[in-house]
Design an enzyme around this catalytic site. Structure first.
Site, PDB file in Angstrom:
ATOM      1  N   SER A 165     -21.722 -16.059  10.875  1.00 50.31           N
ATOM      2  CA  SER A 165     -22.559 -16.927  11.984  1.00 50.31           C
ATOM      3  C   SER A 165     -22.609 -16.162  13.272  1.00 50.31           C
ATOM      4  CB  SER A 165     -21.842 -18.206  12.638  1.00 50.31           C
ATOM      5  OG  SER A 165     -22.075 -19.222  11.059  1.00 50.31           O
ATOM      6  N   GLY A 209     -28.020 -15.007   8.425  1.00 48.39           N
ATOM      7  CA  GLY A 209     -29.420 -15.716   9.033  1.00 48.39           C
ATOM      8  C   GLY A 209     -29.904 -15.243  10.332  1.00 48.39           C
ATOM      9  N   GLY A 222     -22.926 -19.072   7.424  1.00 54.18           N
ATOM     10  CA  GLY A 222     -24.062 -20.199   7.762  1.00 54.18           C
ATOM     11  C   GLY A 222     -23.781 -21.397   8.058  1.00 54.18           C
ATOM     12  N   HIS A 265     -19.156  -9.656  -1.788  1.00 58.35           N
ATOM     13  CA  HIS A 265     -19.655 -10.945  -0.810  1.00 58.35           C
ATOM     14  C   HIS A 265     -19.073 -12.118  -1.351  1.00 58.35           C
ATOM     15  CE1 HIS A 265     -21.940 -13.718   1.507  1.00 58.35           C
ATOM     16  NE2 HIS A 265     -22.045 -12.651   2.246  1.00 58.35           N
ATOM     17  N   LYS A 307     -29.688 -11.555   1.769  1.00 57.64           N
ATOM     18  CA  LYS A 307     -29.563 -12.496   0.631  1.00 57.64           C
ATOM     19  C   LYS A 307     -30.803 -12.470   0.048  1.00 57.64           C
ATOM     20  CE  LYS A 307     -25.790 -14.451   3.701  1.00 57.64           C
ATOM     21  NZ  LYS A 307     -25.012 -15.459   3.800  1.00 57.64           N
TER      22      LYS A 307
HETATM   23  P1  PGA Z   1     -24.344 -15.582   8.316  1.00 54.60           P
HETATM   24  O1  PGA Z   1     -24.115 -14.928   6.868  1.00 54.60           O
HETATM   25  O2  PGA Z   1     -24.476 -14.822   9.594  1.00 54.60           O
HETATM   26  O3  PGA Z   1     -25.477 -16.384   7.940  1.00 54.60           O
HETATM   27  O4  PGA Z   1     -23.153 -16.556   8.505  1.00 54.60           O
HETATM   28  C1  PGA Z   1     -23.195 -13.785   7.037  1.00 54.60           C
HETATM   29  C2  PGA Z   1     -22.966 -13.344   5.718  1.00 54.60           C
HETATM   30  O5  PGA Z   1     -22.701 -13.977   4.846  1.00 54.60           O
HETATM   31  O6  PGA Z   1     -22.804 -12.114   5.514  1.00 54.60           O
END
Ligand code: PGA
Length: 249
Positions: free
Chosen positions: A208, A230, A168, A92, A11
């Site tokens: 997540s 993340g 997230g 996304h 990101k």
């Molecule tokens: P996340 O993000 O693993 O931080 O939840 C996943 C994504 O948005 O691709």
């Protein structure tokens, strides 16, 4: 057989200094050749990441549908390829929500990515309100129908199921819900692309995913990898996910 794909989406995070994390990720990729390891850094870092010449595949986070033109701030597939990307995320949820991208725009982006010779990771996923209303399956089915190009081939297409409420947040859907959703997505891909192609398309789970839950999520029959936000920013967090994928064979 579908090769497992573990993709990191940085990101709007990371600097040149953060590229040092690629070394540990590349070592894990080399150690586990059965797993495709991808990192999608911010576009400003794609060339430097490519120059690291590691076993990590470098991708972009977005791609404009047009080849060139008056689109301030945007990047074309050819530009991303020149920088060193071999795939691109499209659609996304952070772009669908923040930039108001529609299924038709996402499909056009996927077409541009694939026509240029890259692989498109097409993202789909429901909001929490849609899941609570019992609409998760039809919402995602409609996104698959509208966002996946009709002539996509398995080597150029990856689909990522990312429920928005799991991104997230530290929350993940139940294994039963992931199982049901991924099976539905493959059925829809089969209707759109034919059974043979659909059987070869990789469907990633995202939202997540971390060292603690990756093994259980990746063990689901139609989960062919993960799209990780993340937990992809450091080798310490990302490598255990690569290892979990490798351990499942
Ligand atoms: P996340 O993000 O693993 O931080 O939840 C996943 C994504 O948005 O691709």
């Amino acid at each position: 057989m579908r090769r497992t794909l573990i993709a990191g989406n940085w990101k709007m995070n990371g600097s040149r200094a953060a590229l040092a994390e690629l070394a540990g990720m590349a070592a894990a990729a080399a150690e586990h050749p059965g797993v495709d390891v991808v990192v999608c850094p911010p576009a400003t870092l794609i060339a430097a990441a490519r120059d690291a010449r590691s076993d990590v595949i470098i991708g972009a986070q977005d791609c404009h549908a047009a080849a060139a033109g008056p689109y301030t701030g945007c990047l074309s597939a050819a530009m991303l390829i020149e920088a060193g990307a071999t795939l691109s995320i499209v659609g996304h949820s952070e772009r669908r929500t923040g930039q108001h991208e529609t299924d038709a725009e996402v499909r056009a982006k996927a077409i541009a990515v694939m026509a240029a010779g890259m692989t498109a990771i097409v993202c789909v996923g429901e909001t929490e309100a849609q899941r609570d209303a019992g609409d998760a399956m039809p919402v995602v089915a409609a996104q698959v129908a509208g966002s996946v190009p009709d002539d996509a081939t398995a080597d150029r297409l990856v689909v990522a199921y990312e429920p928005l409420w799991a991104i997230g947040t530290g929350r993940v859907p139940s294994i039963a819900d992931v199982t049901e959703m991924h099976a539905m997505i493959r059925t829809r891909l089969s209707a759109k692309l034919g059974a043979e192609t659909a059987a070869a398309v990789r469907i990633l789970y995202g939202g997540s995913m971390n060292a603690g839950n990756a093994a259980a999520l990746l063990a689901v029959a139609d989960v062919d990898g993960g799209l990780v936000g993340g937990a992809s920013l450091t080798a310490d967090a990302f490598v255990p996910i690569i290892r979990a994928a490798a351990a499942l064979g």
